[in-house]
Design a protein around this motif. Sequence first.
Motif, PDB file in Angstrom:
ATOM      1  N   LEU A 121       0.826  -1.213   0.000  1.00  0.00           N
ATOM      2  CA  LEU A 121       0.000   0.000   0.000  1.00  0.00           C
ATOM      3  C   LEU A 121       0.858   1.259   0.000  1.00  0.00           C
ATOM      4  O   LEU A 121       0.524   2.262  -0.662  1.00  0.00           O
ATOM      5  N   ALA A 122       1.963   1.242   0.732  1.00  0.00           N
ATOM      6  CA  ALA A 122       2.845   2.402   0.749  1.00  0.00           C
ATOM      7  C   ALA A 122       3.448   2.647  -0.625  1.00  0.00           C
ATOM      8  O   ALA A 122       3.510   3.799  -1.104  1.00  0.00           O
ATOM      9  N   LEU A 123       3.879   1.567  -1.298  1.00  0.00           N
ATOM     10  CA  LEU A 123       4.458   1.732  -2.632  1.00  0.00           C
ATOM     11  C   LEU A 123       3.414   2.194  -3.645  1.00  0.00           C
ATOM     12  O   LEU A 123       3.692   3.036  -4.515  1.00  0.00           O
ATOM     13  N   ALA A 124       2.178   1.652  -3.537  1.00  0.00           N
ATOM     14  CA  ALA A 124       1.121   2.069  -4.461  1.00  0.00           C
ATOM     15  C   ALA A 124       0.780   3.541  -4.270  1.00  0.00           C
ATOM     16  O   ALA A 124       0.531   4.274  -5.252  1.00  0.00           O
ATOM     17  N   THR A 125       0.776   4.015  -3.028  1.00  0.00           N
ATOM     18  CA  THR A 125       0.523   5.440  -2.771  1.00  0.00           C
ATOM     19  C   THR A 125       1.631   6.298  -3.364  1.00  0.00           C
ATOM     20  O   THR A 125       1.376   7.371  -3.943  1.00  0.00           O
ATOM     21  N   GLY A 126       2.880   5.820  -3.246  1.00  0.00           N
ATOM     22  CA  GLY A 126       3.983   6.578  -3.826  1.00  0.00           C
ATOM     23  C   GLY A 126       3.897   6.669  -5.332  1.00  0.00           C
ATOM     24  O   GLY A 126       4.191   7.730  -5.925  1.00  0.00           O
TER      25      GLY A 126
END
Length: 239
Positions: free
Chosen positions: A164-169
């Motif tokens: 989720l953190a990578l997708a937000t980035g």
Amino acid sequence: MNQGAGSDPSADRSRDAGGTQPSPYERLGISPEASFDAVQEAKQARLAELGDDPQAKARIEAAYDAVLMDRLKERQQGKVSSAARSASQREATRPALATPPTRPALPALPSLPALGRPAFQAPNLSLPRFALAEGRERWFPLAGHAALLALLLFAPAASAELVLALATGVTVVNLQRRNGRLLPAVGWSVLLLSLGLLAGGLALQLLDPALPLGLPLAPPQVQSLPAILLLLLGALLIA
């Protein structure tokens, strides 16, 4: 009081020339040009000389009153007595007092430079404009989110937060490329992530745990799927 107390001062002055009784000025021992202070001093001196003689003191008091009435009439008639004229002459001939020294002027304080207001531009909170991305802005989020979705489905459940953190980035980078502003890109990405997690939580409450999904998905993976999809849609559509 004797007759001198009620007599006219001008009559007393005429009797000074040829009358039998002394004028009020003679009783006090002063001249008609004497000042008011001299009249006061002469009265006190005469009273001190007379001792305990009440009649003599009464004549002195009457003479003093007559002199005062004479001065009052002169003022009412607009006449200036010789005593007042002499006092004015003495005042005019008196040397002028030295002008007091003025204080030295203090040096002026330096003025502070004017501070300009910091140029702060409030973020634009208007509704976004939706348009399908083209070129690199279309293929970058598609490839990135597809790889992250595959990682979420086939990786252990403990990696859901990292995905989720990578997708937000990825969404933040793509939105910043499209509109050139970082703060709106971060704001919309966080909003999409929050809505996706909320939708995933509702999905966990509505789905029957016994319902086969075809894949051995853990609850964190099921909750993360809507968030990744919303982030992908935002990266493609928000201009």
